[in-house]
Design a protein around this motif. Structure first.
Motif, PDB file in Angstrom:
ATOM      1  N   UNK A 161     -53.404  18.406-144.851  1.00  0.00           N
ATOM      2  CA  UNK A 161     -53.698  19.178-146.069  1.00  0.00           C
ATOM      3  C   UNK A 161     -55.154  19.029-146.478  1.00  0.00           C
ATOM      4  N   UNK A 162     -55.676  17.830-146.333  1.00  0.00           N
ATOM      5  CA  UNK A 162     -57.063  17.568-146.739  1.00  0.00           C
ATOM      6  C   UNK A 162     -58.044  17.971-145.644  1.00  0.00           C
ATOM      7  N   UNK A 163     -57.786  17.525-144.415  1.00  0.00           N
ATOM      8  CA  UNK A 163     -58.774  17.688-143.346  1.00  0.00           C
ATOM      9  C   UNK A 163     -58.820  19.085-142.758  1.00  0.00           C
ATOM     10  N   UNK A 164     -57.677  19.763-142.673  1.00  0.00           N
ATOM     11  CA  UNK A 164     -57.625  21.073-142.010  1.00  0.00           C
ATOM     12  C   UNK A 164     -57.443  22.213-143.001  1.00  0.00           C
ATOM     13  N   UNK A 165     -56.513  22.061-143.945  1.00  0.00           N
ATOM     14  CA  UNK A 165     -56.293  23.121-144.925  1.00  0.00           C
ATOM     15  C   UNK A 165     -57.361  23.122-146.012  1.00  0.00           C
ATOM     16  N   UNK A 166     -58.088  22.010-146.129  1.00  0.00           N
ATOM     17  CA  UNK A 166     -59.157  21.864-147.126  1.00  0.00           C
ATOM     18  C   UNK A 166     -58.634  22.009-148.559  1.00  0.00           C
ATOM     19  N   UNK A 167     -57.421  21.518-148.780  1.00  0.00           N
ATOM     20  CA  UNK A 167     -56.865  21.526-150.139  1.00  0.00           C
ATOM     21  C   UNK A 167     -57.692  20.588-151.018  1.00  0.00           C
ATOM     22  N   UNK A 168     -57.937  21.026-152.224  1.00  0.00           N
ATOM     23  CA  UNK A 168     -58.739  20.221-153.142  1.00  0.00           C
ATOM     24  C   UNK A 168     -57.971  19.793-154.383  1.00  0.00           C
ATOM     25  N   UNK A 169     -56.897  20.490-154.700  1.00  0.00           N
ATOM     26  CA  UNK A 169     -56.058  20.112-155.839  1.00  0.00           C
ATOM     27  C   UNK A 169     -54.601  20.163-155.367  1.00  0.00           C
ATOM     28  N   UNK A 170     -54.098  19.013-154.948  1.00  0.00           N
ATOM     29  CA  UNK A 170     -52.788  18.943-154.301  1.00  0.00           C
ATOM     30  C   UNK A 170     -51.752  18.433-155.289  1.00  0.00           C
ATOM     31  N   UNK A 171     -50.593  19.075-155.275  1.00  0.00           N
ATOM     32  CA  UNK A 171     -49.515  18.724-156.196  1.00  0.00           C
ATOM     33  C   UNK A 171     -48.250  18.468-155.376  1.00  0.00           C
ATOM     34  N   UNK A 172     -47.458  17.488-155.801  1.00  0.00           N
ATOM     35  CA  UNK A 172     -46.242  17.108-155.082  1.00  0.00           C
ATOM     36  C   UNK A 172     -45.022  17.331-155.962  1.00  0.00           C
ATOM     37  N   UNK A 173     -44.011  17.980-155.406  1.00  0.00           N
ATOM     38  CA  UNK A 173     -42.719  18.129-156.075  1.00  0.00           C
ATOM     39  C   UNK A 173     -41.747  17.195-155.361  1.00  0.00           C
ATOM     40  N   UNK A 174     -41.240  16.240-156.109  1.00  0.00           N
ATOM     41  CA  UNK A 174     -40.544  15.090-155.538  1.00  0.00           C
ATOM     42  C   UNK A 174     -39.134  15.014-156.121  1.00  0.00           C
ATOM     43  N   UNK A 175     -38.112  15.325-155.293  1.00  0.00           N
ATOM     44  CA  UNK A 175     -36.730  15.229-155.741  1.00  0.00           C
ATOM     45  C   UNK A 175     -36.299  13.781-155.906  1.00  0.00           C
ATOM     46  N   UNK A 176     -35.566  13.504-156.955  1.00  0.00           N
ATOM     47  CA  UNK A 176     -35.224  12.124-157.309  1.00  0.00           C
ATOM     48  C   UNK A 176     -34.052  11.606-156.464  1.00  0.00           C
ATOM     49  N   UNK A 177     -34.322  11.467-155.169  1.00  0.00           N
ATOM     50  CA  UNK A 177     -33.393  10.906-154.193  1.00  0.00           C
ATOM     51  C   UNK A 177     -34.215   9.915-153.364  1.00  0.00           C
ATOM     52  N   UNK A 178     -33.679   8.724-153.042  1.00  0.00           N
ATOM     53  CA  UNK A 178     -34.492   7.734-152.335  1.00  0.00           C
ATOM     54  C   UNK A 178     -35.204   8.261-151.100  1.00  0.00           C
ATOM     55  N   UNK A 179     -34.503   9.037-150.267  1.00  0.00           N
ATOM     56  CA  UNK A 179     -35.146   9.577-149.073  1.00  0.00           C
ATOM     57  C   UNK A 179     -36.306  10.494-149.407  1.00  0.00           C
ATOM     58  N   UNK A 180     -36.127  11.354-150.414  1.00  0.00           N
ATOM     59  CA  UNK A 180     -37.195  12.261-150.822  1.00  0.00           C
ATOM     60  C   UNK A 180     -38.375  11.494-151.404  1.00  0.00           C
ATOM     61  N   UNK A 273     -45.627  29.633-145.115  1.00  0.00           N
ATOM     62  CA  UNK A 273     -45.301  28.240-145.411  1.00  0.00           C
ATOM     63  C   UNK A 273     -45.828  27.348-144.288  1.00  0.00           C
ATOM     64  N   UNK A 274     -46.502  26.261-144.635  1.00  0.00           N
ATOM     65  CA  UNK A 274     -46.997  25.307-143.654  1.00  0.00           C
ATOM     66  C   UNK A 274     -45.945  24.218-143.473  1.00  0.00           C
ATOM     67  N   UNK A 275     -45.533  23.996-142.228  1.00  0.00           N
ATOM     68  CA  UNK A 275     -44.467  23.053-141.917  1.00  0.00           C
ATOM     69  C   UNK A 275     -45.004  21.945-141.018  1.00  0.00           C
ATOM     70  N   UNK A 276     -44.602  20.727-141.300  1.00  0.00           N
ATOM     71  CA  UNK A 276     -44.967  19.610-140.433  1.00  0.00           C
ATOM     72  C   UNK A 276     -43.698  19.007-139.838  1.00  0.00           C
ATOM     73  N   UNK A 277     -43.838  18.432-138.667  1.00  0.00           N
ATOM     74  CA  UNK A 277     -42.688  17.839-137.997  1.00  0.00           C
ATOM     75  C   UNK A 277     -43.176  16.876-136.932  1.00  0.00           C
ATOM     76  N   UNK A 278     -42.252  16.061-136.441  1.00  0.00           N
ATOM     77  CA  UNK A 278     -42.528  15.211-135.287  1.00  0.00           C
ATOM     78  C   UNK A 278     -42.321  15.984-133.992  1.00  0.00           C
ATOM     79  N   UNK A 279     -41.755  17.176-134.088  1.00  0.00           N
ATOM     80  CA  UNK A 279     -41.386  17.991-132.936  1.00  0.00           C
ATOM     81  C   UNK A 279     -41.977  19.385-133.086  1.00  0.00           C
ATOM     82  N   UNK A 280     -42.075  20.073-131.971  1.00  0.00           N
ATOM     83  CA  UNK A 280     -42.458  21.472-132.030  1.00  0.00           C
ATOM     84  C   UNK A 280     -41.289  22.267-132.617  1.00  0.00           C
TER      85      UNK A 280
END
Length: 401
Positions: A161-180, A273-280
């Motif tokens: 997000x920082x290095x490639x997308x060059x986002x400068x004001x990043x916001x996180x939506x965090x569901x209240x579940x331990x995994x999230x 939508x930008x998606x990240x994963x450990x897999x293709x």
């Protein structure tokens, strides 16, 4: 497609023993005679996570092996247990696997990984194919995940997000579940490692009917990029509110949070939508290994969703088959665990990054995270799509920060 799995303790044990030939001797001592029992344990249906396709993927892999003659002539007896995202159920599933003399357990996503790994460690049963979330999955000596799961995927997304997308004001939506919460923490660590700044966030309830306040908060903060660490069923409720409040913002999440049916339901709101994963992406064409995953799922479990989570479990099952085939002699829990401990490099087949099982992973505080590679892609015309050949980044800078 969700399927209810009723696992009352007595009934499930009776079925497992009938299938596996349980005796009164020590768990895992099946020897070289009959079938080889392998279990699946994960949150296949619960109020937190529901990924039945992970079990289906393992089932498909083992069915294909059995049709081809089995493991050195021995058939694989596959049993599955839904931990219901409940610590007590997860521990019970682990005990049932031991009582059924399972030589290994394939995992998927579990919201009760601590209890599960504790039970499997007591029985000395390998646990692999899972996407690790809990401290137990990151530390247990019997855990052998092929991917970094939420940690590397989210941490890598923060760096990207920082290095490639060059986002400068990043916001996180965090569901209240331990995994999230754990996933959100990894993403924030990646952002901080790359920019030196902590992103702002809103913690939302585990389930919500109204995401407009969270979207308004992100808009008020001037967010140009928003990362979602919420459960899959929440995505179609949340995304439209953010598209309206922040029409020009880049939206980011893990690919598992945006499976095909959700992308289809969102329609135009999913585009870009930008998606990240450990897999293709599972939709990638031209990869023979991925093609085999699709072919086996289509043949043996045709109604199952062919999702990223299914692919992780299928790859775990495939490596287990190779380990058991190469072990020779008795195949039991002890010999399989010994084989995994001696296993060196693991080929990613272009689907995940190549890595090596070593005594410890590259991070001292999460010693079972062996593979910290991640990749990033976008939703294009309703399909998760790589921009050219797969490129795997290393999330280590995010996770060691």
């Amino acid at each position: 497609m969700k399927r209810k799995r009723t696992l009352a303790a007595v009934a499930a044990l009776a079925v497992a023993c009938a299938l596996a030939g349980c005796a009164d001797d020590d768990p895992g001592s099946a020897g070289s005679g009959g079938d080889i029992t392998v279990a699946f344990i994960g949150s296949t249906e619960s109020q937190v996570y529901s990924f039945p396709e992970s079990s289906d993927a393992a089932k498909a892999r083992f069915a294909a092996v059995n049709d081809a003659g089995g493991v050195n002539g021995r058939k694989i007896n596959f049993i599955s247990c839904n931990d219901k995202a409940d610590p007590n159920e997860a521990a019970a599933c682990g005990r049932k696997a031991a009582q059924a003399k399972a030589v290994a357990v394939i995992g998927g996503i579990s919201a009760a990984g601590d209890s599960l790994t504790s039970a499997l460690e007591s029985a000395k049963i390998v646990y692999t194919g899972n996407r690790p979330l809990s401290p137990g999955e990151l530390h247990s000596s019997v855990a052998f995940p092929l991917v970094g799961g939420g940690s590397s995927t989210a941490g890598g997304a923060g760096l990207y997000a920082v290095d490639t997308l060059k986002c400068r004001s990043i916001y996180v939506i965090d569901g209240d579940v331990p995994g999230n919460r754990a996933v959100a923490a990894s993403f924030k660590a990646g952002v901080k490692a790359a920019s030196g700044k902590e992103p702002r966030e809103t913690v939302t309830p585990a389930t919500s009917s109204d995401y407009a306040p969270a979207a308004a908060a992100a808009a008020g903060a001037g967010a140009d990029c928003v990362y979602f660490a919420i459960s899959v069923p929440e995505m179609p409720k949340a995304i439209p509110a953010f598209r309206r409040a922040l029409p020009g913002a880049t939206l980011i999440t893990s690919s598992g949070n945006l499976p095909g049916p959700i992308i289809k339901a969102l329609g135009a709101d999913a585009e870009g939508f930008v998606l990240s994963d450990s897999q293709i992406p599972v939709t990638t064409t031209g990869n023979e290994y991925l093609d085999r995953f699709h072919a086996e799922m289509t043949k043996y479990t045709p109604s199952a969703t062919q999702s990223p989570f299914a692919l992780s479990s299928w790859m775990g099952a495939d490596l287990l088959v190779k380990v058991m085939t190469g072990a020779g002699g008795d195949v039991d829990a002890a010999s399989v665990l010994d084989a995994y401990r001696k296993l060196g490099s693991v080929e990613g087949h272009g689907v995940i990054g190549d890595f090596s099982f070593s005594d410890k992973g590259p991070l001292s505080d999460t010693p079972r995270l062996f593979n910290l590679k991640y990749t990033v892609f976008k939703v294009v015309n309703g399909v998760p799509t790589l921009a050219g050949a797969a490129q795997f980044g290393d999330a280590k800078p995010a996770l060691e920060a």
